[in-house]
Design an enzyme around this catalytic site. Structure first.
Site, PDB file in Angstrom:
ATOM      1  N   LEU A  20       0.831  -1.205   0.000  1.00  0.00           N
ATOM      2  CA  LEU A  20       0.000   0.000   0.000  1.00  0.00           C
ATOM      3  C   LEU A  20       0.871   1.262   0.000  1.00  0.00           C
ATOM      4  O   LEU A  20       0.637   2.214  -0.743  1.00  0.00           O
ATOM      5  CB  LEU A  20      -0.922   0.013   1.218  1.00  0.00           C
ATOM      6  CG  LEU A  20      -1.861   1.198   1.217  1.00  0.00           C
ATOM      7  CD1 LEU A  20      -3.049   0.956   0.305  1.00  0.00           C
ATOM      8  CD2 LEU A  20      -2.336   1.531   2.608  1.00  0.00           C
ATOM      9  N   ASP A 180     -11.875   4.662   3.618  1.00  0.00           N
ATOM     10  CA  ASP A 180     -12.539   3.871   2.589  1.00  0.00           C
ATOM     11  C   ASP A 180     -12.163   4.584   1.306  1.00  0.00           C
ATOM     12  O   ASP A 180     -12.680   5.676   1.040  1.00  0.00           O
ATOM     13  CB  ASP A 180     -14.056   3.869   2.798  1.00  0.00           C
ATOM     14  CG  ASP A 180     -14.745   3.005   1.759  1.00  0.00           C
ATOM     15  OD1 ASP A 180     -14.344   3.080   0.581  1.00  0.00           O
ATOM     16  OD2 ASP A 180     -15.664   2.254   2.117  1.00  0.00           O
ATOM     17  N   HIS A 181     -11.254   4.018   0.533  1.00  0.00           N
ATOM     18  CA  HIS A 181     -10.689   4.826  -0.563  1.00  0.00           C
ATOM     19  C   HIS A 181     -11.727   5.171  -1.624  1.00  0.00           C
ATOM     20  O   HIS A 181     -11.528   6.091  -2.405  1.00  0.00           O
ATOM     21  CB  HIS A 181      -9.434   4.168  -1.158  1.00  0.00           C
ATOM     22  CG  HIS A 181      -9.705   3.033  -2.094  1.00  0.00           C
ATOM     23  ND1 HIS A 181      -9.984   1.763  -1.664  1.00  0.00           N
ATOM     24  CD2 HIS A 181      -9.737   2.972  -3.443  1.00  0.00           C
ATOM     25  CE1 HIS A 181     -10.170   0.976  -2.712  1.00  0.00           C
ATOM     26  NE2 HIS A 181     -10.027   1.683  -3.799  1.00  0.00           N
ATOM     27  N   HIS A 243     -17.073  -0.379   0.579  1.00  0.00           N
ATOM     28  CA  HIS A 243     -17.251   0.445  -0.622  1.00  0.00           C
ATOM     29  C   HIS A 243     -18.678   0.448  -1.159  1.00  0.00           C
ATOM     30  O   HIS A 243     -19.234   1.494  -1.484  1.00  0.00           O
ATOM     31  CB  HIS A 243     -16.321  -0.036  -1.744  1.00  0.00           C
ATOM     32  CG  HIS A 243     -14.896  -0.246  -1.321  1.00  0.00           C
ATOM     33  ND1 HIS A 243     -14.255   0.581  -0.437  1.00  0.00           N
ATOM     34  CD2 HIS A 243     -13.976  -1.191  -1.673  1.00  0.00           C
ATOM     35  CE1 HIS A 243     -13.002   0.158  -0.262  1.00  0.00           C
ATOM     36  NE2 HIS A 243     -12.815  -0.915  -0.996  1.00  0.00           N
TER      37      HIS A 243
HETATM   38  C1  BG6 Z   1      -9.888  -2.796  -2.110  1.00  0.00           C
HETATM   39  C2  BG6 Z   1     -10.044  -4.297  -2.062  1.00  0.00           C
HETATM   40  O1  BG6 Z   1     -10.472  -2.203  -0.986  1.00  0.00           O
HETATM   41  O2  BG6 Z   1     -10.523  -2.304  -3.274  1.00  0.00           O
HETATM   42  C3  BG6 Z   1      -9.479  -4.937  -3.316  1.00  0.00           C
HETATM   43  O3  BG6 Z   1      -9.381  -4.811  -0.921  1.00  0.00           O
HETATM   44  C4  BG6 Z   1     -10.081  -4.321  -4.544  1.00  0.00           C
HETATM   45  O4  BG6 Z   1      -9.701  -6.338  -3.320  1.00  0.00           O
HETATM   46  C5  BG6 Z   1      -9.987  -2.800  -4.484  1.00  0.00           C
HETATM   47  O5  BG6 Z   1      -9.363  -4.797  -5.655  1.00  0.00           O
HETATM   48  C6  BG6 Z   1     -10.742  -2.169  -5.631  1.00  0.00           C
HETATM   49  O6  BG6 Z   1     -10.437  -0.809  -5.650  1.00  0.00           O
HETATM   50  P1  BG6 Z   1     -10.491   0.009  -6.986  1.00  0.00           P
HETATM   51  O7  BG6 Z   1     -10.164   1.405  -6.582  1.00  0.00           O
HETATM   52  O8  BG6 Z   1      -9.476  -0.604  -7.924  1.00  0.00           O
HETATM   53  O9  BG6 Z   1     -11.880  -0.154  -7.515  1.00  0.00           O
END
Ligand code: BG6
Length: 491
Positions: A20, A180-181, A243
């Site tokens: 990360l 939570d990105h 998410h």
């Molecule tokens: C993460 C998960 O939170 O989100 C991953 O742990 C997943 O498994 C990822 O691949 C997806 O993120 P993004 O931004 O690529 O849609």
């Protein structure tokens, strides 16, 4: 002179040798620096077990930035702000050493005692680290201290509560930033603006005019190097609990009375409180789980989940989830919200489709099957923008209609999106804006919802594998909508 706030800060990254830090955090900090959102008054301390030196860390930071974006001549200056300390999270002397290093850096870089502790490592140590930071006086500076926590935040409501209790023994809720990105993604943040800045949407945003909502987050990647973590988690914990439910909350919340963190969070929490918790015997009617078989993605043969690593050979872990959610309040009563997410699917795409109710008589189509309701698609990634599907006269055909699209898409280069999300969230944390972080109440309510499903699944073995890699998931995910007279829109 720009009036952008430039926080003065020491950022401490636990897990600095990890994936990360390498893929997201280092490039994000650099972009903040490049964009003038960090002044020269900052330092980054990288911590991990390995016996690296400052120079090894700096080389790694430079490499990870070079891999993600094209750096400028300022890169050398930038990486000189990075320091490394070999660290054992359970050992007191590691913390006293860290205290001395931070105090030194605060003198050198004049960061006014502001500290971010970023936990980007195995979750089992989150509680220990938080408490040892407090016990060893690392929070007792003249400035502010904030704790950033990566997911997973527990693996069910019970363990999340326990973790939260441990964290709260050391830090106040206001000091805890749960990442939570998805909440840092441009178009996820845009959901609120699209809804609340446009009468033509907000007036129709309810069960009188919307027939259903569909949220898809599909990935082409498989489990990659993360078999250990992922197999313990699965798609419901990895994507739905956080998410997907966050996107549901933003789509369904009431307009906040102001844009403060408290007001927005309290509206999101109300949605999660109104989510209908299923009885166990309903889970199989409302939720579908899947695990990928071998198949083909973009012309390349790929293997089944169970063949990805030895320890996955008998795995019962889901790599796909689809579900139907209902929100029991005035606005949403009777409107299904369908979600689906999975790995090894046909394409990498996150998209929300709002299907509006059809008019009673649409005279402009000869065949019923050609009729198309109005749809609003919010495209989160890789394309970012919105598409509105309308009906208009088919050229030269008199009174026949055809579907047309009004689209606004700003071209996001695929892959740039996620570092940007981290960049925004890191900056928000440094300026003390917790709006796009998850409050404990949201975490708890989301676990409560997901726990019911996981509990039923854990008691019944699944019939896996049940979808081909490169497809859009098991047939049952299509049937989920067909039972209600709908289908997944691909626009
Ligand atoms: C993460 C998960 O939170 O989100 C991953 O742990 C997943 O498994 C990822 O691949 C997806 O993120 P993004 O931004 O690529 O849609």
């Amino acid at each position: 002179m720009s009036n952008v706030l430039q926080p003065k800060v020491v950022i401490v990254i636990f897990g600095a040798t990890g994936d990360l830090a390498k893929r997201k955090l280092f490039p994000s900090i650099y972009r903040l620096y490049q964009n003038g959102k960090l002044s020269k008054n900052f330092a980054v301390v990288g911590l991990a077990r390995r016996g690296w030196t400052d120079d090894v860390l700096r080389e790694n930071v430079a490499k990870s930035i070079g891999d993600a974006i094209s750096p400028n001549e300022d890169l050398e200056e930038f990486i000189s702000h990075f320091y490394y300390q070999s660290f054992d999270v359970t050992d007191e002397s590691s913390y006293s050493g860290l205290n001395i290093l931070i105090n030194d850096l605060e003198g050198t870089y004049q960061t006014e005692g502001n500290r971010v502790f970023y936990l980007a490592m195995a979750p089992e140590f989150f509680g220990t680290i938080a408490n040892k930071l407090q016990e060893n006086g690392l929070k007792d500076s003249e400035g502010w201290s904030r704790l950033v926590i990566e997911k997973p935040f527990g693996r069910d409501l019970e363990s999340a509560k326990k973790l939260n209790k441990e964290l709260r023994a050391a830090f106040d809720e206001k000091q805890i930033y749960r990442i939570d990105h998805y909440l840092g993604k441009e178009m996820v943040q845009n959901i609120e603006v699209i809804r609340f800045a446009n009468g033509i949407f907000e007036h129709l945003w309810n069960n009188r005019f919307i027939s259903n909502i569909q949220i898809t987050s599909s990935e082409t990647l498989g489990v990659e190097e993360r078999a250990r973590y992922y197999d313990h988690s699965g798609a419901a914990r990895d994507m739905v609990q956080n998410h997907m439910l966050q996107m549901v909350a933003l789509l369904a919340m009431e307009p906040p009375i102001s844009l403060t963190t408290e007001e927005i969070r309290s509206e999101k929490i109300k949605v999660l409180r109104a989510l209908r918790n299923m009885d166990s015997d309903k889970v199989s009617q409302y939720f579908v789980r899947g695990q990928y078989d071998s198949g083909e993605i973009k012309g390349e043969a790929v293997s089944a989940y169970r063949d990805e690593a030895d320890e996955l050979a008998d795995s019962n872990t889901e790599t796909f989830v689809a579900g139907k959610l209902l929100i029991d309040n005035y606005r949403w009563s009777g409107v299904p919200i369908y979600i689906r997410t999975g790995k090894h699917m046909a394409e990498k795409s996150t998209k929300i489709v709002i299907e509006f109710k059809d008019i009673p008589m649409n005279l402009y189509y000869k065949r019923d099957k050609d009729k198309r309701p109005n749809l609003l698609s919010i495209n989160i990634q890789p394309n970012q923008g919105i598409t509105l599907c309308l009906n208009a006269q088919k050229s030269g055909s008199g009174s026949l209609a055809q579907p047309i699209q009004l689209a606004y898409n700003h071209n996001a280069v695929s892959g740039i999106n996620t570092p940007e999300a981290y960049e925004k969230l890191l900056y928000d944390c440094m300026i003390g804006d917790a709006t796009n972080f998850t409050h404990w109440d949201e975490v708890a309510l989301s676990w409560k919802f997901v726990d019911t499903i996981l509990d039923v699944w854990s008691k019944n073995e699944a019939n896996f594998p049940n979808y081909k890699s490169g497809s859009m998931g098991p047939d049952a995910a299509n049937e989920l909508l067909e039972k209600d007279g709908f289908h997944w829109w691909d626009i």
